[in-house]
Design an enzyme around this catalytic site. Structure first.
Site, PDB file in Angstrom:
ATOM      1  N   ASP A 310       0.834  -1.200   0.000  1.00  0.00           N
ATOM      2  CA  ASP A 310       0.000   0.000   0.000  1.00  0.00           C
ATOM      3  C   ASP A 310       0.870   1.252   0.000  1.00  0.00           C
ATOM      4  O   ASP A 310       1.403   1.649   1.032  1.00  0.00           O
ATOM      5  CB  ASP A 310      -0.915   0.007   1.236  1.00  0.00           C
ATOM      6  CG  ASP A 310      -1.764   1.273   1.311  1.00  0.00           C
ATOM      7  OD1 ASP A 310      -1.969   1.914   0.257  1.00  0.00           O
ATOM      8  OD2 ASP A 310      -2.222   1.605   2.417  1.00  0.00           O
ATOM      9  N   LYS A 317       1.744   8.006   0.479  1.00  0.00           N
ATOM     10  CA  LYS A 317       2.235   8.088   1.852  1.00  0.00           C
ATOM     11  C   LYS A 317       3.627   8.729   1.884  1.00  0.00           C
ATOM     12  O   LYS A 317       4.338   8.728   0.875  1.00  0.00           O
ATOM     13  CB  LYS A 317       2.342   6.685   2.461  1.00  0.00           C
ATOM     14  CG  LYS A 317       1.039   5.952   2.628  1.00  0.00           C
ATOM     15  CD  LYS A 317       1.290   4.549   3.150  1.00  0.00           C
ATOM     16  CE  LYS A 317       0.003   3.765   3.291  1.00  0.00           C
ATOM     17  NZ  LYS A 317      -0.824   4.261   4.408  1.00  0.00           N
ATOM     18  N   ASP A 387      -5.781   6.686  -0.100  1.00  0.00           N
ATOM     19  CA  ASP A 387      -5.091   5.933   0.941  1.00  0.00           C
ATOM     20  C   ASP A 387      -6.073   5.319   1.935  1.00  0.00           C
ATOM     21  O   ASP A 387      -5.663   4.616   2.844  1.00  0.00           O
ATOM     22  CB  ASP A 387      -4.084   6.825   1.677  1.00  0.00           C
ATOM     23  CG  ASP A 387      -3.113   6.024   2.533  1.00  0.00           C
ATOM     24  OD1 ASP A 387      -2.535   6.597   3.463  1.00  0.00           O
ATOM     25  OD2 ASP A 387      -2.946   4.815   2.295  1.00  0.00           O
ATOM     26  N   GLU A 389      -8.022   2.900   1.226  1.00  0.00           N
ATOM     27  CA  GLU A 389      -8.357   1.879   0.240  1.00  0.00           C
ATOM     28  C   GLU A 389      -8.868   0.598   0.860  1.00  0.00           C
ATOM     29  O   GLU A 389      -9.601  -0.161   0.214  1.00  0.00           O
ATOM     30  CB  GLU A 389      -7.140   1.576  -0.643  1.00  0.00           C
ATOM     31  CG  GLU A 389      -6.163   0.529  -0.135  1.00  0.00           C
ATOM     32  CD  GLU A 389      -5.508   0.874   1.199  1.00  0.00           C
ATOM     33  OE1 GLU A 389      -5.177  -0.059   1.947  1.00  0.00           O
ATOM     34  OE2 GLU A 389      -5.320   2.069   1.505  1.00  0.00           O
ATOM     35  N   ARG A 391     -11.040  -0.068   3.177  1.00  0.00           N
ATOM     36  CA  ARG A 391     -12.499  -0.135   3.281  1.00  0.00           C
ATOM     37  C   ARG A 391     -13.155  -0.313   1.905  1.00  0.00           C
ATOM     38  O   ARG A 391     -14.249  -0.866   1.814  1.00  0.00           O
ATOM     39  CB  ARG A 391     -13.018   1.101   4.000  1.00  0.00           C
ATOM     40  CG  ARG A 391     -12.767   2.407   3.272  1.00  0.00           C
ATOM     41  CD  ARG A 391     -12.813   3.612   4.194  1.00  0.00           C
ATOM     42  NE  ARG A 391     -11.608   3.709   4.999  1.00  0.00           N
ATOM     43  CZ  ARG A 391     -11.417   4.649   5.921  1.00  0.00           C
ATOM     44  NH1 ARG A 391     -12.330   5.569   6.150  1.00  0.00           N
ATOM     45  NH2 ARG A 391     -10.298   4.658   6.630  1.00  0.00           N
TER      46      ARG A 391
END
Length: 535
Positions: A310, A317, A387, A389, A391
């Protein structure tokens, strides 16, 4: 994870066409060492002074107080333990230990004294600390076999089964290593035979059952840690799908099914696919079915977040610690290896594991903040932050779960940095729309030493997810971030009893101890054990 020196032995940019060679390379690398230790565990009644062993492990308390096993060894050795304590070599505090060699009058080569703190009855937390220090000290002795007399310590409200399970699981946890990607592996622990010394034969049956259960759980934890520790250039969505198929082929009660992106498009899993748009790795929806009861019995469904890396997508990030985002699939790992544990135990249950697996990367085709997607449920979502993502992939998987007509559904996800701030690494965040289900998960976590803590799902928090352009947004601002994430998921779980475990703080450790923890495999397996017993 929502909101919040690489190893390259495969091509840095992969395409779906290169996946078979990558999987072949991954298998050849990982098969160099099987991580489940070949340690034998036994339990039998023993007389401590007369047992031949490389190391006898006994407890001592503060103020020169001895446990029952230590007292017997002390008497047979003409006060050998008492002399060491009088010299000040051992104070009995938790975290202290001392190895005594060649005590006269006994058959053990060594006696490992382990500090247990005050004599009063221990609670679970202190007992686990004692076990952890004992396992570390035992491993340092270099003994090939040991007899463990710490199950005779009094722990408030706990029986011999619990104490033996804790001893086995702690020993396995402390001996775990992940070094298969190093050119030179760490030499394995010398300890290969571990015996629980019991006060009487009446306890042998419970202790033996503890070994069976604890071994299955520890196998699951170890393998979940293995999956979590793999780098993102090996552990891709396709790798997870292969892992599921291999797991199913190894157990007669298991079967696996993998949906491709085209399958997901037909099912209109648009929120899941929106996350995958920035990656060249194809997304997968993986399901593993365990049938241990008549098919008429409704299953427990476990849904594990499987973001194999991620970056945050377009909402990228910061670079610091981004390597740890390989751990964003630890929810998926916990589902795989909880099911592996219950298959080994052959529990009388039906369980379905569902893993939505994808990467979340920036790309010219990636989802953008402000995009609106229609979920499998038909509800529309405004993606304000790419970010957030986890859910988005979970909500389609939770809708998919309804087709199995489940008794309960539990999702497990490294979902929010906000949960880390709230609870740290000590507990997973628990959200639930059914109090008996929540209570059962909390009780299982307490028993297993893999705790969760309840947080609210009040309707008031849903207001934060309002959108001017879609049914709702995928984020609700900085305040109560873990709660609004759970409230988002709750919108897709109205057809069944559901719980959400946010394991963002529990799934891995950072810093010098960086690595996956295997949580919450213990919690989930204990929950299923309790259900199988009808508790």
């Amino acid at each position: 994870m929502d909101e919040v020196k690489s190893i390259h032995f495969a091509p840095p940019v992969a395409t779906s066409g290169s996946e078979p060679s990558r999987l072949k390379l991954a298998r050849s690398t990982l098969n160099r060492q099987v991580n489940i230790p070949k340690m034998q565990f036994h339990a039998r009644p023993t007389a401590p002074p007369t047992q031949r062993t490389a190391c006898a492990v006994v407890g001592v308390f503060e103020h020169r107080r001895t446990s029952s096993a230590a007292r017997l060894i002390n008497k047979a050795s003409s006060n050998g333990i008492a002399r060491a304590m009088r010299r000040g070599d051992m104070d009995g505090k938790v975290g202290s230990s001392l190895v005594l060699h060649d005590l006269g009058g006994i058959k053990a080569d060594r006696v490992l004294l382990v500090g247990c703190g005050a004599r009063k009855a221990m609670d679970d937390t202190r007992y686990r600390k004692v076990l952890a220090h004992a396992a570390d000290a035992l491993n340092k002795t270099g003994a090939r076999d040991a007899i463990w007399y710490l199950a005779d310590l009094e722990v408030e409200g706990r029986d011999i089964h619990w104490k033996c399970r804790q001893g086995l699981e702690t020993c396995r946890e402390r001996l775990y290593r992940f070094d298969r990607l190093k050119s030179e592996a760490t030499p394995p622990a010398r300890l290969s035979r571990f015996t629980f010394g019991l006060p009487s034969k009446d306890e042998a049956s419970d202790a033996t059952r503890a070994i069976t259960t604890g071994s299955a759980i520890s196998n699951g934890v170890d393998l979940a840690r293995d999956l979590g520790n793999l780098p993102g250039n090996v552990c891709t969505p396709t790798y997870l799908a292969e892992r599921a198929r291999e797991l199913a082929s190894a157990h007669p009660h298991l079967k696996a099914k993998v949906l491709s992106e085209s399958d997901m498009k037909r099912l209109e899993m648009n929120t899941l696919l929106s996350v995958a748009r920035g990656s060249r790795e194809p997304a997968k929806l993986i399901s593993i079915h365990y049938t241990g009861a008549p098919k008429s019995e409704p299953p427990v469904v476990l849904v594990g977040k499987g973001v194999t890396f991620d970056s945050g997508g377009i909402s990228i990030k910061p670079a610091a610690a981004m390597d740890e985002m390989k751990f964003d699939m630890c929810g998926a790992a916990s589902v795989f290896d909880t099911i592996r544990a219950l298959a080994e135990l052959e529990l009388r249950l039906n369980v379905v594991g569902i893993v939505p697996a994808t990467e979340n990367l920036p790309d010219g085709n990636a989802s953008k903040p402000g995009d609106i997607v229609t979920s499998m449920s038909g509800q529309t979502v405004e993606v304000l932050n790419t970010d957030a993502e986890g859910r988005l992939i979970l909500c389609d998987a939770l809708t998919y779960a309804a087709r199995f007509e489940p008794d309960v559904v539990i999702d497990i996800a490294t979902l929010t940095g906000a949960c880390v701030i709230a609870l740290g690494a000590h507990a997973s965040g628990l959200f639930c729309n059914d109090k008996p289900l929540g209570d059962a998960l909390l009780a299982a976590g307490e028993y297993a030493g893999d705790r969760a803590w309840p947080l609210p799902l009040w309707e008031d928090y849903q207001e934060q997810l309002k959108s001017n352009f879609a049914d709702f947004a995928n984020v609700g601002g900085r305040e109560a971030g873990a709660i609004t994430a759970a409230c988002f998921l709750a919108r897709f779980c109205k057809e069944y009893r559901w719980a959400h475990l946010d394991i963002a703080g529990a799934a891995w450790l950072g810093g010098s101890k960086k690595g996956a923890t295997g949580r919450p495999v213990k919690l989930l397996t204990q929950f299923l054990l309790d259900r199988a017993r009808g508790e």
